[in-house]
Design a protein around this motif. Structure first.
Motif, PDB file in Angstrom:
ATOM      1  N   ILE A 159       0.844  -1.199   0.000  1.00  0.00           N
ATOM      2  CA  ILE A 159       0.000   0.000   0.000  1.00  0.00           C
ATOM      3  C   ILE A 159       0.884   1.257   0.000  1.00  0.00           C
ATOM      4  O   ILE A 159       1.761   1.411   0.841  1.00  0.00           O
ATOM      5  CB  ILE A 159      -0.946   0.038   1.211  1.00  0.00           C
ATOM      6  CG1 ILE A 159      -1.786  -1.244   1.292  1.00  0.00           C
ATOM      7  CG2 ILE A 159      -1.836   1.285   1.149  1.00  0.00           C
ATOM      8  CD1 ILE A 159      -2.721  -1.448   0.151  1.00  0.00           C
ATOM      9  N   GLN A 160       0.615   2.144  -0.969  1.00  0.00           N
ATOM     10  CA  GLN A 160       1.381   3.382  -1.084  1.00  0.00           C
ATOM     11  C   GLN A 160       0.593   4.610  -0.641  1.00  0.00           C
ATOM     12  O   GLN A 160       1.173   5.663  -0.391  1.00  0.00           O
ATOM     13  CB  GLN A 160       1.823   3.581  -2.542  1.00  0.00           C
ATOM     14  CG  GLN A 160       2.749   2.491  -3.052  1.00  0.00           C
ATOM     15  CD  GLN A 160       4.051   2.429  -2.281  1.00  0.00           C
ATOM     16  OE1 GLN A 160       4.732   3.436  -2.139  1.00  0.00           O
ATOM     17  NE2 GLN A 160       4.386   1.253  -1.778  1.00  0.00           N
ATOM     18  N   GLU A 161      -0.711   4.484  -0.556  1.00  0.00           N
ATOM     19  CA  GLU A 161      -1.542   5.645  -0.210  1.00  0.00           C
ATOM     20  C   GLU A 161      -2.797   5.179   0.507  1.00  0.00           C
ATOM     21  O   GLU A 161      -3.366   4.144   0.165  1.00  0.00           O
ATOM     22  CB  GLU A 161      -1.916   6.421  -1.485  1.00  0.00           C
ATOM     23  CG  GLU A 161      -2.693   7.699  -1.243  1.00  0.00           C
ATOM     24  CD  GLU A 161      -3.077   8.407  -2.533  1.00  0.00           C
ATOM     25  OE1 GLU A 161      -3.656   9.509  -2.461  1.00  0.00           O
ATOM     26  OE2 GLU A 161      -2.807   7.856  -3.626  1.00  0.00           O
ATOM     27  N   TRP A 162      -3.223   5.960   1.509  1.00  0.00           N
ATOM     28  CA  TRP A 162      -4.455   5.689   2.244  1.00  0.00           C
ATOM     29  C   TRP A 162      -5.356   6.914   2.105  1.00  0.00           C
ATOM     30  O   TRP A 162      -4.905   8.047   2.223  1.00  0.00           O
ATOM     31  CB  TRP A 162      -4.166   5.445   3.722  1.00  0.00           C
ATOM     32  CG  TRP A 162      -3.169   4.364   4.002  1.00  0.00           C
ATOM     33  CD1 TRP A 162      -1.821   4.503   4.148  1.00  0.00           C
ATOM     34  CD2 TRP A 162      -3.439   2.970   4.185  1.00  0.00           C
ATOM     35  NE1 TRP A 162      -1.232   3.285   4.403  1.00  0.00           N
ATOM     36  CE2 TRP A 162      -2.196   2.322   4.439  1.00  0.00           C
ATOM     37  CE3 TRP A 162      -4.609   2.209   4.166  1.00  0.00           C
ATOM     38  CZ2 TRP A 162      -2.102   0.951   4.671  1.00  0.00           C
ATOM     39  CZ3 TRP A 162      -4.517   0.839   4.401  1.00  0.00           C
ATOM     40  CH2 TRP A 162      -3.274   0.235   4.649  1.00  0.00           C
ATOM     41  N   ILE A 163      -6.662   6.693   1.863  1.00  0.00           N
ATOM     42  CA  ILE A 163      -7.586   7.800   1.631  1.00  0.00           C
ATOM     43  C   ILE A 163      -8.770   7.677   2.587  1.00  0.00           C
ATOM     44  O   ILE A 163      -9.362   6.605   2.733  1.00  0.00           O
ATOM     45  CB  ILE A 163      -8.075   7.801   0.164  1.00  0.00           C
ATOM     46  CG1 ILE A 163      -6.874   7.996  -0.773  1.00  0.00           C
ATOM     47  CG2 ILE A 163      -9.120   8.901  -0.067  1.00  0.00           C
ATOM     48  CD1 ILE A 163      -7.199   7.787  -2.242  1.00  0.00           C
ATOM     49  N   ARG A 171     -11.066   4.526   4.018  1.00  0.00           N
ATOM     50  CA  ARG A 171     -11.972   3.790   3.142  1.00  0.00           C
ATOM     51  C   ARG A 171     -11.305   3.242   1.886  1.00  0.00           C
ATOM     52  O   ARG A 171     -11.795   2.300   1.271  1.00  0.00           O
ATOM     53  CB  ARG A 171     -13.113   4.726   2.720  1.00  0.00           C
ATOM     54  CG  ARG A 171     -13.974   5.252   3.882  1.00  0.00           C
ATOM     55  CD  ARG A 171     -15.100   4.322   4.192  1.00  0.00           C
ATOM     56  NE  ARG A 171     -15.937   4.065   3.036  1.00  0.00           N
ATOM     57  CZ  ARG A 171     -16.871   4.908   2.563  1.00  0.00           C
ATOM     58  NH1 ARG A 171     -17.083   6.070   3.154  1.00  0.00           N
ATOM     59  NH2 ARG A 171     -17.594   4.572   1.510  1.00  0.00           N
ATOM     60  N   ILE A 172     -10.217   3.868   1.435  1.00  0.00           N
ATOM     61  CA  ILE A 172      -9.583   3.482   0.176  1.00  0.00           C
ATOM     62  C   ILE A 172      -8.082   3.313   0.388  1.00  0.00           C
ATOM     63  O   ILE A 172      -7.463   4.091   1.125  1.00  0.00           O
ATOM     64  CB  ILE A 172      -9.853   4.523  -0.931  1.00  0.00           C
ATOM     65  CG1 ILE A 172     -11.354   4.600  -1.238  1.00  0.00           C
ATOM     66  CG2 ILE A 172      -9.083   4.200  -2.205  1.00  0.00           C
ATOM     67  CD1 ILE A 172     -11.732   5.707  -2.190  1.00  0.00           C
ATOM     68  N   ALA A 173      -7.517   2.315  -0.246  1.00  0.00           N
ATOM     69  CA  ALA A 173      -6.066   2.115  -0.241  1.00  0.00           C
ATOM     70  C   ALA A 173      -5.604   1.978  -1.692  1.00  0.00           C
ATOM     71  O   ALA A 173      -6.322   1.424  -2.535  1.00  0.00           O
ATOM     72  CB  ALA A 173      -5.695   0.865   0.550  1.00  0.00           C
ATOM     73  N   VAL A 174      -4.421   2.504  -1.969  1.00  0.00           N
ATOM     74  CA  VAL A 174      -3.832   2.400  -3.301  1.00  0.00           C
ATOM     75  C   VAL A 174      -2.541   1.606  -3.185  1.00  0.00           C
ATOM     76  O   VAL A 174      -1.643   1.981  -2.413  1.00  0.00           O
ATOM     77  CB  VAL A 174      -3.563   3.788  -3.910  1.00  0.00           C
ATOM     78  CG1 VAL A 174      -2.986   3.636  -5.312  1.00  0.00           C
ATOM     79  CG2 VAL A 174      -4.842   4.624  -3.946  1.00  0.00           C
ATOM     80  N   LEU A 208      -7.563   9.716  -6.670  1.00  0.00           N
ATOM     81  CA  LEU A 208      -8.803   9.970  -5.924  1.00  0.00           C
ATOM     82  C   LEU A 208      -8.560  11.128  -4.964  1.00  0.00           C
ATOM     83  O   LEU A 208      -7.780  11.015  -4.026  1.00  0.00           O
ATOM     84  CB  LEU A 208      -9.216   8.701  -5.172  1.00  0.00           C
ATOM     85  CG  LEU A 208      -9.363   7.447  -6.051  1.00  0.00           C
ATOM     86  CD1 LEU A 208      -9.616   6.214  -5.204  1.00  0.00           C
ATOM     87  CD2 LEU A 208     -10.476   7.630  -7.063  1.00  0.00           C
ATOM     88  N   VAL A 209      -9.234  12.249  -5.207  1.00  0.00           N
ATOM     89  CA  VAL A 209      -8.895  13.466  -4.455  1.00  0.00           C
ATOM     90  C   VAL A 209      -9.816  13.732  -3.271  1.00  0.00           C
ATOM     91  O   VAL A 209      -9.398  14.346  -2.295  1.00  0.00           O
ATOM     92  CB  VAL A 209      -8.860  14.692  -5.386  1.00  0.00           C
ATOM     93  CG1 VAL A 209      -7.703  14.589  -6.350  1.00  0.00           C
ATOM     94  CG2 VAL A 209     -10.161  14.863  -6.165  1.00  0.00           C
ATOM     95  N   ALA A 210     -11.073  13.304  -3.337  1.00  0.00           N
ATOM     96  CA  ALA A 210     -11.997  13.541  -2.207  1.00  0.00           C
ATOM     97  C   ALA A 210     -13.281  12.759  -2.432  1.00  0.00           C
ATOM     98  O   ALA A 210     -13.682  12.498  -3.570  1.00  0.00           O
ATOM     99  CB  ALA A 210     -12.315  15.030  -2.079  1.00  0.00           C
ATOM    100  N   PHE A 211     -13.916  12.405  -1.322  1.00  0.00           N
ATOM    101  CA  PHE A 211     -15.248  11.807  -1.418  1.00  0.00           C
ATOM    102  C   PHE A 211     -16.283  12.897  -1.710  1.00  0.00           C
ATOM    103  O   PHE A 211     -16.079  14.069  -1.402  1.00  0.00           O
ATOM    104  CB  PHE A 211     -15.612  11.109  -0.101  1.00  0.00           C
ATOM    105  CG  PHE A 211     -15.134   9.688  -0.005  1.00  0.00           C
ATOM    106  CD1 PHE A 211     -15.985   8.631  -0.296  1.00  0.00           C
ATOM    107  CD2 PHE A 211     -13.836   9.400   0.376  1.00  0.00           C
ATOM    108  CE1 PHE A 211     -15.550   7.312  -0.215  1.00  0.00           C
ATOM    109  CE2 PHE A 211     -13.384   8.084   0.464  1.00  0.00           C
ATOM    110  CZ  PHE A 211     -14.252   7.041   0.166  1.00  0.00           C
TER     111      PHE A 211
END
Length: 612
Positions: A159-163, A171-174, A208-211
């Protein structure tokens, strides 16, 4: 020198000393203003009441400047610092009055990132650290009152990014899978497991910039199925696009602004050749920007900070001859009040214009560039000048129009400075970016060379007085230029640049290692592309260098290891080439400490004066 009026010689220190005050922010309530300013030649955080009163210094760093800071709530400030440039940032907290300073992640060799400042939860933030495994970052909830860290999810290793959503839930992982593919994982709540949604090659971007306000969908900037990245609404459960909101035919969308008060996107933007262009989704925001534009018509401007109510703003403004001015803006009354100049000793009338220009590469690409001439000179009058070619670092970054201390310094000394967005520069679309892959020292370097030839053809550059200088990838481009086209350059300056593509990829920071296969696709595989990498590693072509060289390096550089410069210096000295070597033991990837910057630019001034 070659000017239509005598240039006032400005001291080196005026260009490169610490700003008087910068990085202004409002506390969430808007009651306090914070900023960074020098204390014992290091940048520290100060706080003052917005409606008047003296400033209080709340940090006490004397070894190295504070790397960054933020308001966690109305009374607590968080700040980051590293050790002598190692980029292992550690997180600290302090009260707005300077009391109760404490360390939250002061773990040697561990790097901390901020994932979410949780603006609606005063006693928590979400951070990431690589304390469990140096190569990956786990997300933690940090309790600011107790200092307790609670693991939210354990990084499986890729995982490189958590959102987070608007409630602060992860809620989201990249992830990076197989080293070269990007995978988006999703879950409806923190009680569920992450489920893979879509896997794409790293060349296909879904940012993914924002919900959306209801936390059901997401705003994304993506180039899937297109060349220029566009702003879309996407279903995170499927990554299917629901609607395209905004795009530009020439440039990638660079960012969006989301208003927590309005619960909506207010505008999107892209960076053009000379300025940032905005498209508004909210009428009130557009009116506010138009009102600001009427009062700041000479400047590029944007919101630096706001209070939580979003009715009081700090506005940052600048242009190519002004390093920066901060204003306080009350949107209800439309009152704009100047509060600080970043470098008040810099006078715009003494500075030079940065001129956007365009040239064509040998294979037909349009290259956006910037030419800074000595003050008082125009393109029409510029003739036979000594020129410094200045390719940017990255290389997947870009140059933009605006104030540039180096450009102004060299222009003040009578040189023209030329910067170009060679292929691989960001913001110009996917094909332009991908045309740089496995082209270090090849077509990427040709773009730089073609810019030099354009200057010569226009009569702007004296062919006998052209230098090349750059930092990081720009340092590599300097060495590559001196080996590939030695006849073009009278001298060169390599600042923390790569010299050996093999050793560069062996000494990257541990948290870059999950992306190593991607780096092989972008730069070259040390085994499959061995001959290409060897041919385009300047250290193996040092015998082709004829021009004098100045090399500058920080001992603690985590990105471009000091060995990159050491081996280049050794190779050059073995050939009898003149090389000056500056090493700073308390620096990393670039010189942060003011006295080291002075040494660097003083050496560069003497170097160019000697050889140009």
């Amino acid at each position: 020198m070659n000017g239509s009026r005598k240039i006032k010689r400005i001291p080196i220190e005026d260009f490169f000393r610490n700003s008087m005050q910068t990085a202004y922010k409002l506390s969430p309530s808007g009651e306090f203003i914070s900023y960074m300013a020098p204390y014992k030649e290091r940048m520290n955080v100060f706080v003052s009441a917005r409606k008047g009163g003296g400033a209080i210094r709340v940090t006490n760093e004397t070894e190295r400047s504070v790397a960054g800071y933020m308001w966690a709530n109305n009374h607590t400030i968080l700040f980051l610092k590293d050790n002598q440039g190692d980029e292992n940032y550690q997180l600290y907290g302090v009260e707005y009055d300077g009391s109760n300073q404490r360390a939250f992640t002061a773990i040697p060799g561990v790097r901390t990132t901020i994932i979410d400042d949780l603006p609606d939860i005063d006693d928590q933030v979400i951070i990431g650290t690589n304390q469990r495994n140096p190569e990956i970052f786990d997300p933690y909830r940090l309790n600011l009152d107790t200092g307790e860290l609670t693991l939210i999810a354990q990084n499986p290793g890729n995982i490189q990014e958590w959102i987070t959503d608007h409630n602060g839930e992860l809620r989201i992982a990249v992830a990076i899978v197989d080293g070269v593919n990007t995978q988006i994982l999703y879950r409806k709540s923190e009680t569920e497991e992450f489920t893979p949604v879509i896997t794409t090659n790293f060349k296909e971007e879904i940012n993914l910039v924002a919900f959306t306000p209801d936390n059901l969908y997401v705003y994304a900037i993506t180039n899937l199925g297109r060349d220029k990245s566009q702003l879309v609404i996407m279903n995170p459960e499927t990554c299917q696009e629901i609607k395209t909101i905004y795009w530009n035919d020439q440039y990638d969308i660079s960012g969006v602004n989301y208003s927590r008060v309005k619960g909506k996107l207010t505008h999107a933007a892209y960076i053009g050749h000379k300025k940032t262009e905005r498209f508004f989704f909210d009428n009130d925001t557009e009116i506010m920007y138009n009102r600001l534009g009427q009062q700041l018509e000479k400047y590029q401007y944007g919101i630096a900070s706001s209070n939580r109510a979003e009715d009081v703003f700090l506005i940052a403004a600048s242009n190519d001859r002004c390093p920066g001015v901060y204003f306080l803006y009350d949107s209800d009354s439309n009152k704009l009040t100047k509060i600080a100049e970043v470098k008040p000793w810099i006078k715009s009338d003494d500075m030079a214009d940065m001129i956007p220009v365009l040239y064509t590469s040998r294979d037909g690409l349009k290259i956006e560039a910037y030419l800074t001439l000595p003050a008082g000179l125009t393109m029409e009058k510029a003739c036979n000048l000594p020129v410094i070619i200045n390719p940017h670092g990255g290389p997947w970054a870009r140059d933009t129009w605006g104030y540039n201390s180096e450009a102004q310094f060299f222009a003040n000394r009578g040189y023209a400075l030329f910067q170009m967005n060679f292929r691989g520069s960001t913001g110009f679309g996917r094909s332009f970016l991908e045309s740089s892959y496995k082209q270090w020292g090849q077509t990427m370097q040709d773009d730089i060379t073609d810019g030099v030839l354009w200057l010569i053809d226009k009569g702007i550059a004296d062919p006998a007085r052209i230098a090349i200088y750059g930092g990081s990838y720009g340092g590599y481009a300097t060495l590559s230029g001196l080996t590939k086209t030695p006849e073009l350059y009278a001298c060169g300056v390599d600042y923390v640049g790569v010299s050996n593509l093999f050793t560069f990829m062996k000494t990257i920071p541990p948290y870059w290692k999950p992306m190593l296969e991607m780096l092989y696709e972008q730069v070259g595989d040390p085994i499959k592309d061995k001959e290409m990498l060897r041919e385009n590693s300047p250290v193996f072509n040092a015998h082709k260098i004829k021009a004098p060289l100045l090399i500058a390096q920080g001992s603690n550089d985590p990105r471009v290891n000091k060995a990159e410069s050491d081996q280049m210096v050794k190779a050059l000295k073995a050939r009898g080439i003149k090389v000056e070597y500056i090493v700073k033991e308390n620096e990393g990837h670039g010189f942060s400490n003011q006295e080291n910057r002075f040494d660097l630019y003083r050496a560069m001034e003497n170097f160019f004066e000697t050889y140009l």
